[in-house]
Every structure is written in C-alpha cells, then in structure tokens.
Design a protein around this motif. Sequence first.
Motif, PDB file in Angstrom:
ATOM      1  N   GLN A 122       0.841  -1.186   0.000  1.00 29.34           N
ATOM      2  CA  GLN A 122       0.000   0.000   0.000  1.00 29.34           C
ATOM      3  C   GLN A 122       0.885   1.248   0.000  1.00 29.34           C
ATOM      4  N   ARG A 123       0.290   2.364  -0.315  1.00 31.81           N
ATOM      5  CA  ARG A 123       1.018   3.630  -0.380  1.00 31.81           C
ATOM      6  C   ARG A 123       1.785   3.905   0.917  1.00 31.81           C
ATOM      7  N   GLU A 124       1.137   3.674   2.052  1.00 31.43           N
ATOM      8  CA  GLU A 124       1.777   3.928   3.342  1.00 31.43           C
ATOM      9  C   GLU A 124       3.011   3.033   3.528  1.00 31.43           C
ATOM     10  N   LEU A 127       5.810   4.341   1.274  1.00 29.55           N
ATOM     11  CA  LEU A 127       6.398   5.531   1.890  1.00 29.55           C
ATOM     12  C   LEU A 127       7.283   5.146   3.075  1.00 29.55           C
TER      13      LEU A 127
END
Length: 143
Positions: A122-124, A127
């Motif tokens: 996922q994006r999180e 990151l």
Amino acid sequence: MSVGAWEPDNQASNDQSRTEIDRAVLQRIIDAVSEASGESNDIESAPDLKSFAQDLQSANWLAGLPATQWLEEAPNWNSTQVWALIRFFTLAEMQLQDWQGGAESPVIPLAKSLRQRKMPLQREQLLWIRQHSDNRYLPYGPL
C-alpha cells in the motif's frame, strides 16, 4: 581457432548457491519486528534492530539469497508476516553491519510475492520503505 559462445552450467551454479532457509530464524525475525513495533504494529514505527542484532548477526547470509529462493519461500508466510520480513530487511540495511542487499535485497522478491498474491504494498508501506532506507532499488528492484 573456433568461435563459440560459452554457456555457464546453470545447474551447477544453482546447486552451489542454494542454502536452505531456516524458517525458525525467519519466525524469530518476524516475532522480533512485531514485538519491537508494539501491539499496534503501527506503520510509522521503526523498531531498533540493534536490540536483537546479536542473536541474528550469524544470519546475515539471508540478505544474499537469490530472489528465486525468496519467491519460493514467501508462500509459506501470510501477508502480515511477509510485511514484517520486508520491514526487517529494509531496516537491516541501515542499522546492521553486513546486511546490505542493494539490488539483490530480499525486499524486492518479497514485495513481488505480495503483488503475485494480488496484495501489493500500500502507499503507506511504500512511503515507509522510502523513509527508512537509502537503497534506491527498494521495493521494485533495478529497472
């Protein structure tokens, strides 16, 4: 004089480099990352691996295993456990001596295994990897 192409004996080189992955060691890594992250397993947390580095220092050979081996191993673990391994190997490159993976980092095939499950990072998570690593190849490998 003959001109030909030399082809390496792939079978011999694969047999020599193949080291069995000890699942007990991986389970200790998963447990340690989960414990250090706390009960919430907060995406923002970054456990300090030095607290259990002594126990795992002899396992630094894991960072050099071929991607095919990690892709074969990943189905034995659920997605949460694979994420714990990804977190460990991401942090190990920064925090532990002799754990540099570079373009051969286990993070790359482990992330690929999640994509193959139709559960990509996922994006999180992406990151988090970028925030906690200076390895430009993570998580997708060289272009």
